[in-house]
Design a protein around this motif. Structure first.
Motif, PDB file in Angstrom:
ATOM      1  N   LEU A  15     -53.711  -6.222 -33.291  1.00 38.79           N
ATOM      2  CA  LEU A  15     -54.743  -5.793 -34.237  1.00 38.79           C
ATOM      3  C   LEU A  15     -54.135  -5.051 -35.427  1.00 38.79           C
ATOM      4  CD1 LEU A  15     -57.615  -4.568 -31.856  1.00 38.79           C
ATOM      5  CD2 LEU A  15     -57.553  -6.658 -33.247  1.00 38.79           C
ATOM      6  N   LYS A  16     -53.065  -4.301 -35.191  1.00 31.92           N
ATOM      7  CA  LYS A  16     -52.384  -3.591 -36.286  1.00 31.92           C
ATOM      8  C   LYS A  16     -51.785  -4.584 -37.276  1.00 31.92           C
ATOM      9  CE  LYS A  16     -51.255   0.151 -33.123  1.00 31.92           C
ATOM     10  NZ  LYS A  16     -50.233   0.708 -32.247  1.00 31.92           N
ATOM     11  N   ILE A  17     -51.198  -5.640 -36.760  1.00 33.34           N
ATOM     12  CA  ILE A  17     -50.609  -6.667 -37.620  1.00 33.34           C
ATOM     13  C   ILE A  17     -51.703  -7.394 -38.394  1.00 33.34           C
ATOM     14  CG2 ILE A  17     -49.300  -8.840 -37.579  1.00 33.34           C
ATOM     15  CD1 ILE A  17     -47.952  -7.631 -34.998  1.00 33.34           C
ATOM     16  N   ALA A  18     -52.772  -7.752 -37.706  1.00 36.62           N
ATOM     17  CA  ALA A  18     -53.887  -8.448 -38.356  1.00 36.62           C
ATOM     18  C   ALA A  18     -54.520  -7.581 -39.438  1.00 36.62           C
ATOM     19  CB  ALA A  18     -54.927  -8.860 -37.317  1.00 36.62           C
ATOM     20  N   GLN A  19     -54.615  -6.274 -39.201  1.00 32.81           N
ATOM     21  CA  GLN A  19     -55.193  -5.380 -40.203  1.00 32.81           C
ATOM     22  C   GLN A  19     -54.325  -5.331 -41.456  1.00 32.81           C
ATOM     23  OE1 GLN A  19     -58.328  -3.688 -40.153  1.00 32.81           O
ATOM     24  NE2 GLN A  19     -57.690  -3.709 -42.288  1.00 32.81           N
ATOM     25  N   VAL A  20     -53.023  -5.309 -41.289  1.00 34.65           N
ATOM     26  CA  VAL A  20     -52.121  -5.327 -42.444  1.00 34.65           C
ATOM     27  C   VAL A  20     -52.285  -6.638 -43.215  1.00 34.65           C
ATOM     28  CG1 VAL A  20     -49.693  -5.344 -43.160  1.00 34.65           C
ATOM     29  CG2 VAL A  20     -50.481  -3.689 -41.466  1.00 34.65           C
ATOM     30  N   ALA A  21     -52.420  -7.753 -42.501  1.00 37.77           N
ATOM     31  CA  ALA A  21     -52.649  -9.037 -43.164  1.00 37.77           C
ATOM     32  C   ALA A  21     -53.936  -8.995 -43.983  1.00 37.77           C
ATOM     33  CB  ALA A  21     -52.699 -10.168 -42.141  1.00 37.77           C
ATOM     34  N   LEU A  22     -54.987  -8.432 -43.402  1.00 34.60           N
ATOM     35  CA  LEU A  22     -56.253  -8.289 -44.146  1.00 34.60           C
ATOM     36  C   LEU A  22     -56.068  -7.390 -45.356  1.00 34.60           C
ATOM     37  CD1 LEU A  22     -58.784  -7.927 -41.191  1.00 34.60           C
ATOM     38  CD2 LEU A  22     -58.620  -9.854 -42.791  1.00 34.60           C
ATOM     39  N   ASP A  23     -55.348  -6.291 -45.180  1.00 36.35           N
ATOM     40  CA  ASP A  23     -55.100  -5.370 -46.296  1.00 36.35           C
ATOM     41  C   ASP A  23     -54.322  -6.042 -47.426  1.00 36.35           C
ATOM     42  OD1 ASP A  23     -56.392  -3.442 -44.794  1.00 36.35           O
ATOM     43  OD2 ASP A  23     -54.548  -2.413 -44.182  1.00 36.35           O
ATOM     44  N   CYS A  24     -53.530  -7.061 -47.091  1.00 33.17           N
ATOM     45  CA  CYS A  24     -52.768  -7.816 -48.098  1.00 33.17           C
ATOM     46  C   CYS A  24     -53.616  -8.920 -48.738  1.00 33.17           C
ATOM     47  CB  CYS A  24     -51.526  -8.429 -47.466  1.00 33.17           C
ATOM     48  SG  CYS A  24     -50.264  -7.237 -47.016  1.00 33.17           S
ATOM     49  N   GLY A  25     -54.883  -9.035 -48.317  1.00 37.31           N
ATOM     50  CA  GLY A  25     -55.774 -10.027 -48.905  1.00 37.31           C
ATOM     51  C   GLY A  25     -55.868 -11.336 -48.151  1.00 37.31           C
ATOM     52  N   TYR A 128     -45.256 -12.075 -45.280  1.00 34.94           N
ATOM     53  CA  TYR A 128     -44.590 -12.325 -44.001  1.00 34.94           C
ATOM     54  C   TYR A 128     -43.607 -11.193 -43.687  1.00 34.94           C
ATOM     55  CZ  TYR A 128     -41.278 -14.192 -40.649  1.00 34.94           C
ATOM     56  OH  TYR A 128     -40.451 -14.334 -39.561  1.00 34.94           O
ATOM     57  N   ASN A 129     -42.774 -10.825 -44.652  1.00 34.25           N
ATOM     58  CA  ASN A 129     -41.794  -9.758 -44.441  1.00 34.25           C
ATOM     59  C   ASN A 129     -42.461  -8.422 -44.131  1.00 34.25           C
ATOM     60  OD1 ASN A 129     -39.602 -11.471 -44.763  1.00 34.25           O
ATOM     61  ND2 ASN A 129     -39.433 -11.064 -46.949  1.00 34.25           N
ATOM     62  N   LYS A 130     -43.583  -8.157 -44.763  1.00 34.25           N
ATOM     63  CA  LYS A 130     -44.329  -6.929 -44.477  1.00 34.25           C
ATOM     64  C   LYS A 130     -44.845  -6.936 -43.033  1.00 34.25           C
ATOM     65  CE  LYS A 130     -47.655  -3.928 -46.694  1.00 34.25           C
ATOM     66  NZ  LYS A 130     -48.467  -3.727 -47.881  1.00 34.25           N
ATOM     67  N   LEU A 131     -45.347  -8.075 -42.581  1.00 30.38           N
ATOM     68  CA  LEU A 131     -45.841  -8.201 -41.208  1.00 30.38           C
ATOM     69  C   LEU A 131     -44.696  -8.068 -40.202  1.00 30.38           C
ATOM     70  CD1 LEU A 131     -48.397 -11.126 -41.700  1.00 30.38           C
ATOM     71  CD2 LEU A 131     -48.874  -8.672 -41.583  1.00 30.38           C
ATOM     72  N   VAL A 132     -43.538  -8.598 -40.543  1.00 32.46           N
ATOM     73  CA  VAL A 132     -42.368  -8.463 -39.669  1.00 32.46           C
ATOM     74  C   VAL A 132     -42.009  -6.991 -39.496  1.00 32.46           C
ATOM     75  CG1 VAL A 132     -39.862  -8.870 -39.538  1.00 32.46           C
ATOM     76  CG2 VAL A 132     -41.416 -10.769 -40.037  1.00 32.46           C
ATOM     77  N   ARG A 133     -42.083  -6.210 -40.568  1.00 35.26           N
ATOM     78  CA  ARG A 133     -41.786  -4.775 -40.455  1.00 35.26           C
ATOM     79  C   ARG A 133     -42.750  -4.083 -39.500  1.00 35.26           C
ATOM     80  NH1 ARG A 133     -40.697  -5.596 -45.933  1.00 35.26           N
ATOM     81  NH2 ARG A 133     -42.693  -4.747 -46.622  1.00 35.26           N
ATOM     82  N   ILE A 134     -44.015  -4.501 -39.492  1.00 33.47           N
ATOM     83  CA  ILE A 134     -45.004  -3.926 -38.563  1.00 33.47           C
ATOM     84  C   ILE A 134     -44.649  -4.332 -37.128  1.00 33.47           C
ATOM     85  CG2 ILE A 134     -47.443  -3.837 -37.918  1.00 33.47           C
ATOM     86  CD1 ILE A 134     -46.693  -2.457 -40.619  1.00 33.47           C
ATOM     87  N   VAL A 135     -44.291  -5.598 -36.934  1.00 34.37           N
ATOM     88  CA  VAL A 135     -43.889  -6.062 -35.596  1.00 34.37           C
ATOM     89  C   VAL A 135     -42.744  -5.199 -35.083  1.00 34.37           C
ATOM     90  CG1 VAL A 135     -42.765  -7.934 -34.312  1.00 34.37           C
ATOM     91  CG2 VAL A 135     -44.688  -8.445 -35.812  1.00 34.37           C
ATOM     92  N   LYS A 136     -41.753  -4.959 -35.926  1.00 37.71           N
ATOM     93  CA  LYS A 136     -40.569  -4.203 -35.504  1.00 37.71           C
ATOM     94  C   LYS A 136     -40.904  -2.747 -35.181  1.00 37.71           C
ATOM     95  CE  LYS A 136     -37.159  -7.120 -37.759  1.00 37.71           C
ATOM     96  NZ  LYS A 136     -36.082  -7.199 -38.763  1.00 37.71           N
ATOM     97  N   LYS A 137     -41.985  -2.232 -35.764  1.00 35.18           N
ATOM     98  CA  LYS A 137     -42.408  -0.862 -35.434  1.00 35.18           C
ATOM     99  C   LYS A 137     -43.119  -0.812 -34.083  1.00 35.18           C
ATOM    100  CE  LYS A 137     -42.881   0.981 -40.079  1.00 35.18           C
ATOM    101  NZ  LYS A 137     -43.797   1.382 -41.142  1.00 35.18           N
ATOM    102  N   VAL A 138     -44.011  -1.760 -33.827  1.00 35.51           N
ATOM    103  CA  VAL A 138     -44.796  -1.720 -32.584  1.00 35.51           C
ATOM    104  C   VAL A 138     -44.046  -2.338 -31.403  1.00 35.51           C
ATOM    105  CG1 VAL A 138     -47.031  -1.637 -33.760  1.00 35.51           C
ATOM    106  CG2 VAL A 138     -46.120  -3.843 -33.056  1.00 35.51           C
TER     107      VAL A 138
END
Length: 185
Positions: A15-25, A128-138
């Motif tokens: 859900l954190k990754i999906a929220q970032v994707a939504l925040d990116c439009g 994609y790179n922004k989402l990868v950074r979130i993956v690496k955090k969680v």
């Protein structure tokens, strides 16, 4: 070909990754009973559907795609594929004590009807790179040690340790180490 990161993470972390994707439009797409569903809200992500696509509308301008897509668009190397990021979360089966691997994936590009190569838009790569950074955090990169029975000549039928690094959430790492869950996929 494309870029991908494999990981083991659950619904709440996804859900954190999906929220970032939504925040990116992005628009989130999922397939239900053979139909593609599109939404700009997080409630499209459910615990029972593990595979999604993040559609980057800004990239559509570059490739000429319009909604709705069809199955070939979201599964292939096509103009539509250049606007999508495949995403998902792991399936945990408590009966068989297994956890499936999931991933983020983008294609590198596609060949048009004239045989000209069309690269993935830079904007899709940035998201994609922004989402990868979130993956690496969680799901931090963690060194794991597994054993297997060797089929090599020098260690035939002997148990051998295999050290490898994986992106895995603390929750799933605990299940693997304490409850003997197997990582598959």
């Amino acid at each position: 070909m494309g870029k991908q990161i494999n990981y083991w993470l659950g619904y709440e972390d996804f859900l954190k990754i999906a929220q970032v994707a939504l925040d990116c439009g992005c628009i989130i797409i999922k397939k239900v009973s053979g139909k593609l569903i599109y939404k700009r809200t997080l409630d499209i992500v459910t615990e029972h559907e593990h595979n999604y696509w993040f559609y980057v509308p800004e990239a559509r301008v570059l490739s000429g795609n319009t909604l709705p897509f069809n199955d070939n668009d979201i599964q292939g190397y096509s103009p539509a594929g250049n606007t999508l990021i495949e995403a998902g979360f792991s399936f945990r089966n408590d009966k068989s004590k297994t956890i499936t691997r999931s991933r983020l994936f983008v294609i590198s590009g596609y060949y048009d009807e004239q045989g000209e190569y069309i690269s993935r838009p830079e904007y899709v790569t940035k998201i994609y790179n922004k989402l990868v950074r979130i993956v690496k955090k969680v799901a931090p990169l963690t060194e794991l040690t597994d054993t297997y029975v060797s089929a090599n000549d020098n260690a035939y039928l002997q148990e051998v340790e295999w050290k490898h690094k994986e992106y895995i959430t603390p929750e799933y790492l605990h299940l693997k180490e304490s409850n003997n869950y197997k990582l598959i996929g």
